[in-house]
Design an enzyme around this catalytic site. Structure first.
Site, PDB file in Angstrom:
ATOM      1  N   TYR A  10      -8.615  43.713 -27.197  1.00 23.19           N
ATOM      2  CA  TYR A  10      -9.598  43.272 -26.214  1.00 23.19           C
ATOM      3  C   TYR A  10      -9.560  44.251 -25.047  1.00 23.19           C
ATOM      4  O   TYR A  10      -8.662  44.194 -24.209  1.00 23.19           O
ATOM      5  CB  TYR A  10      -9.211  41.859 -25.773  1.00 23.19           C
ATOM      6  CG  TYR A  10     -10.169  41.138 -24.875  1.00 23.19           C
ATOM      7  CD1 TYR A  10     -11.225  40.392 -25.401  1.00 23.19           C
ATOM      8  CD2 TYR A  10      -9.990  41.126 -23.489  1.00 23.19           C
ATOM      9  CE1 TYR A  10     -12.075  39.672 -24.574  1.00 23.19           C
ATOM     10  CE2 TYR A  10     -10.839  40.413 -22.659  1.00 23.19           C
ATOM     11  CZ  TYR A  10     -11.879  39.690 -23.208  1.00 23.19           C
ATOM     12  OH  TYR A  10     -12.717  38.969 -22.393  1.00 23.19           O
ATOM     13  N   GLN A  69     -10.860  45.325 -21.885  1.00 26.23           N
ATOM     14  CA  GLN A  69     -11.639  45.021 -20.683  1.00 26.23           C
ATOM     15  C   GLN A  69     -11.069  45.741 -19.465  1.00 26.23           C
ATOM     16  O   GLN A  69     -11.749  46.540 -18.832  1.00 26.23           O
ATOM     17  CB  GLN A  69     -11.657  43.510 -20.427  1.00 26.23           C
ATOM     18  CG  GLN A  69     -12.408  43.121 -19.148  1.00 26.23           C
ATOM     19  CD  GLN A  69     -12.572  41.611 -19.023  1.00 26.23           C
ATOM     20  OE1 GLN A  69     -13.231  40.981 -19.837  1.00 26.23           O
ATOM     21  NE2 GLN A  69     -11.957  41.036 -18.004  1.00 26.23           N
ATOM     22  N   THR A  70      -9.815  45.487 -19.140  1.00 27.64           N
ATOM     23  CA  THR A  70      -9.190  46.049 -17.936  1.00 27.64           C
ATOM     24  C   THR A  70      -9.209  47.577 -17.956  1.00 27.64           C
ATOM     25  O   THR A  70      -8.981  48.208 -18.987  1.00 27.64           O
ATOM     26  CB  THR A  70      -7.743  45.540 -17.817  1.00 27.64           C
ATOM     27  OG1 THR A  70      -7.770  44.121 -17.713  1.00 27.64           O
ATOM     28  CG2 THR A  70      -7.052  46.111 -16.596  1.00 27.64           C
ATOM     29  N   GLY A  79      -3.260  45.137 -24.823  1.00 31.84           N
ATOM     30  CA  GLY A  79      -2.180  45.065 -25.803  1.00 31.84           C
ATOM     31  C   GLY A  79      -2.698  45.378 -27.192  1.00 31.84           C
ATOM     32  O   GLY A  79      -3.802  44.978 -27.558  1.00 31.84           O
ATOM     33  N   ARG A 131      30.195  25.363 -17.795  1.00 32.97           N
ATOM     34  CA  ARG A 131      30.843  26.080 -16.688  1.00 32.97           C
ATOM     35  C   ARG A 131      31.539  25.111 -15.741  1.00 32.97           C
ATOM     36  O   ARG A 131      30.954  24.110 -15.312  1.00 32.97           O
ATOM     37  CB  ARG A 131      29.802  26.888 -15.918  1.00 32.97           C
ATOM     38  CG  ARG A 131      30.364  27.800 -14.830  1.00 32.97           C
ATOM     39  CD  ARG A 131      31.062  28.981 -15.413  1.00 32.97           C
ATOM     40  NE  ARG A 131      31.365  30.007 -14.417  1.00 32.97           N
ATOM     41  CZ  ARG A 131      32.067  31.095 -14.674  1.00 32.97           C
ATOM     42  NH1 ARG A 131      32.524  31.308 -15.895  1.00 32.97           N
ATOM     43  NH2 ARG A 131      32.300  31.985 -13.726  1.00 32.97           N
ATOM     44  N   THR A 181      -0.445  37.741 -14.077  1.00 34.48           N
ATOM     45  CA  THR A 181      -1.505  38.717 -13.815  1.00 34.48           C
ATOM     46  C   THR A 181      -2.597  38.712 -14.876  1.00 34.48           C
ATOM     47  O   THR A 181      -3.786  38.766 -14.550  1.00 34.48           O
ATOM     48  CB  THR A 181      -0.891  40.130 -13.698  1.00 34.48           C
ATOM     49  OG1 THR A 181       0.166  40.096 -12.744  1.00 34.48           O
ATOM     50  CG2 THR A 181      -1.937  41.144 -13.281  1.00 34.48           C
ATOM     51  N   GLU A 206      -5.285  37.603 -17.786  1.00 32.21           N
ATOM     52  CA  GLU A 206      -6.272  36.502 -17.831  1.00 32.21           C
ATOM     53  C   GLU A 206      -6.564  35.944 -16.442  1.00 32.21           C
ATOM     54  O   GLU A 206      -6.818  34.755 -16.280  1.00 32.21           O
ATOM     55  CB  GLU A 206      -5.795  35.381 -18.769  1.00 32.21           C
ATOM     56  CG  GLU A 206      -5.835  35.741 -20.235  1.00 32.21           C
ATOM     57  CD  GLU A 206      -7.231  36.118 -20.716  1.00 32.21           C
ATOM     58  OE1 GLU A 206      -8.205  35.467 -20.298  1.00 32.21           O
ATOM     59  OE2 GLU A 206      -7.344  37.077 -21.511  1.00 32.21           O
TER      60      GLU A 206
END
Length: 664
Positions: free
Chosen positions: A135, A137-138, A177, A310, A422, A424
């Site tokens: 995709y 776009q950016t 991506g 712990r 960040t 979407e």
């Protein structure tokens, strides 16, 4: 020899049916059974092991990812898994890969924006993975401002083609991506130009690489943008850079469900309303909210189990030290995160229902509720991803020094998750969109237009501006109606205060810019109200299982009262509650932490995460932390030799005082 369970005593304290809670968390018995089966299938497959992932070089990591994705596809086909099962298998693989974008964005974009003919052409190939999509776009110069994108798609009527071009350096596609090395195709977003006229940003299906040898096609420059934050983490993903030099594509590769360009070059709007794209957006954001719950719950599971193992301080007369989880300072940081994981799970469930509802309304051409749905999904994406990323880091701190070890699983979980703040939609930009919708809703109150959905409470704004919280004792804060009214009053009053201040500006856009910080806070108040109200609604359902509903009521109250404590300034400054009532809320919160404490381990067991999926020595189901930390240390490549490489060149000369010094 029987394995020890260091958490056995903790598990014996549970006051509820853990198996029933697992079903509530999964959403249904069927969903639990499928999820459990697929999680164990992945965990038991040696090809999917990930212990050494953070030690791999970038090239090794990417090849390892390709190998695992190919094996996953092989298993999906061999076992004839359903779409639901295949999606789960890819998620339990727990390694960001190009397939995330292919299945999660590329295919939904074609389904949401392509015509029937385009879907019939492209989707069968995509479903069979005969093509791999991303995709795009950016861009290097623009992200959130989609209208500012610079890539162009100019129609050439002579050849019936679009010419895709990157006119500037900043018009380079940057970040998608799967683009860097894997994708053969992309949905590319570009300004559509016909006969010199710009019609805004539209989507186009563009082939990037040869289906024979995977080399870039003529006119296309494409590659990976380089290393990202963390070791392993999101570096398994080939985020890419892409430039077009007058690349030609057929006219019918413009996604044309909403608008078309005719053979003659005429731009026309379709009969199908533009709002159809909302369906894809709601789907993607619903997934993001659900993922926020998963990521946060993984971190909380690790921190809770380790906090029970712990022990520090508090030893008397040679007895055991105090479990860290018993300290109120630990509980006050950890238990609200546990409650948030459940809260986000249930609001994600509701968003899933909302997506189905929106889809049905879109098909019936009912669009009146869409602006509210857009604002709601934007806001929930923003606040859940922010809270989850902050929560993962808090869980790392809750695990002390060992939380900083890669083997704790927390550094990589944090590095993998934080991009969600960040992608979407940048979280602050999304909050401003919510605020804009809230201001519009308030401006229309006098017109008789009734607010709907998550803004329905604005219809009672006169009451909410004047009501007084009726809390007199700490126990009163356990009443859902009291909590709900406090959150509604806070949200309404903050929005009305912003609207009032905006009204004093002669230019509303200048006012919006000046008051943007206040407006984002009003948006947060509105969105937190949605999460609280959906948690309360969940508790009104029939919830089976011994003690299950009681535990969820406690967690709901922890979530709500912790928000009141955290945002006490908002609640008091707007007059929703008094300082004394705020103190009573905090008093009740301390009491609730004591009620969560005996159930803490069981509540994270209900997430039903395998040790493979958690990927954490600290979060092991059996609690055998120290032995496994010690054993794991010796597996590090640095310990392959007793004397380190470089000793004779760089350490020995220092020790023997044989390093010469130059005279100045």
């Amino acid at each position: 020899m029987e394995a020890l369970d260091y958490h056995a005593e903790e598990r014996s304290k549970a006051e509820f049916d853990v198996e029933e809670m697992k079903i509530i968390w999964a959403g249904s018995r069927r969903a639990f059974e499928i999820s459990d089966r697929i999680a164990r299938l992945v965990a038991s497959d040696p090809v999917f092991q990930k212990e050494n992932r953070t030690m791999l070089s970038r090239k090794e990591l990417f090849k390892d990812t390709l190998r695992k994705v190919a094996h996953a596809w092989k298993r999906i086909n061999e076992l004839r898994l359903s779409d639901e099962e295949a999606t789960l298998l890819r998620s339990y693989l727990d390694q960001p890969a190009y397939t995330d974008l292919h299945w999660g964005v590329f295919i939904p974009a074609i389904k949401g924006q392509g015509t029937v003919e385009q879907q019939e052409k492209w989707l069968p190939m995509a479903y069979k993975m005969q093509i791999i999509g991303c995709y795009a776009q950016t861009e290097l110069g623009h992200g959130s401002n989609v209208q500012g994108l610079e890539t162009t798609a100019t129609f050439d009527p002579q050849t019936d083609e679009f010419v895709i071009h990157s006119p500037t350096l900043t018009s380079s596609k940057w970040w998608p991506g799967g683009l860097g090395k894997a994708s053969t195709h992309a949905v590319v977003y570009a300004h559509l130009i016909t006969d010199g006229q710009d019609h805004g940003v539209h989507g186009f299906i563009v082939q990037l690489r040869s289906l024979d040898d995977h080399s870039p096609l003529p006119g296309i420059t494409v590659g990976d943008i380089g290393m990202k934050f963390g070791s392993g983490a999101y570096n398994s993903m080939d985020n890419g850079v892409l430039r077009f030099d007058h690349v030609r594509i057929p006219r019918n590769q413009m996604l044309m469900s909403v608008s078309q360009v005719t053979r003659e070059g005429k731009y026309i709007q379709s009969d199908v309303p533009r709002q159809l794209v909302y369906g894809t957006m709601v789907y993607v954001r619903q997934k993001i909210v659900s993922n926020a719950s998963i990521a946060l719950s993984r971190a909380v599971c690790i921190a809770t189990r380790y906090s029970a193992v712990r022990r520090q301080f508090g030893s008397h007369n040679g007895g055991s030290e105090t479990q860290v989880i018993n300290y109120k300072t630990q509980q006050s940081r950890l238990f609200p995160l546990l409650a948030s994981a459940y809260a986000f799970r249930f609001v994600g469930e509701w968003l899933n229902w909302l997506y189905t509802d929106v889809t049905q309304k879109l098909q019936a051409h009912e669009f009146s509720t869409l602006p509210e749905v857009h604002a709601c999904t934007a806001g929930l994406k923003s606040i859940t991803t922010a809270a989850a990323s902050d929560g993962i880091e808090e869980c790392r701190k809750l695990c002390g020094g060992h939380g900083y070890l890669s083997s704790s699983g927390l550094p990589e979980l944090f590095a993998v998750y934080i991009p969600a703040c960040t992608y979407e939609g940048d979280n602050i930009v999304l909050r401003l969109q919510v605020a804009r919708f809230l201001m519009k809703t308030i401006s229309q109150l006098g017109s008789g237009k009734k607010p709907t959905g998550t803004t329905a409470y604005m219809g009672r704004v006169e009451h909410l501006m004047q009501c007084h919280c009726e809390v007199e004792g700490a126990q009163d804060w356990l009443k859902p109606s009291v909590i709900l009214e406090a959150f509604e009053a806070r949200a309404a009053r903050m929005s009305v205060a912003c609207a009032t201040r905006l009204g004093k500006f002669s230019n509303s856009e200048e006012g919006f810019a000046e008051l943007s910080a206040d407006l984002t806070e009003a948006a947060v108040a509105h969105c937190q109200l949605i999460v609280v109200s959906k948690f309360i609604e969940k508790l009104q359902q029939d919830i089976p299982g011994k003690g299950v509903k009681r535990q969820l009521e406690i967690l709901c109250n922890v979530y709500a009262l912790h928000l009141i404590h955290k945002h006490l300034g908002d609640f008091v400054a707007t007059g929703c509650i008094t300082p004394k009532q705020g103190a009573l809320a905090n008093e009740q919160l301390r009491s609730l932490y004591s009620q969560v404490r005996p159930n803490a381990i069981a509540l994270v067991d209900a997430f039903n995460y395998t040790d493979y999926y958690l990927g954490s020595v600290l979060g092991r189901y059996d609690g055998n932390v120290y032995q496994k930390l010690y054993e794991g240390a010796w597996k590090d490549p640095l310990n392959d030799t007793v004397v380190p490489d470089g000793y004779h060149e760089y350490i020995r000369p220092i020790l023997k005082q044989r390093i010469g010094t130059a005279r100045l």
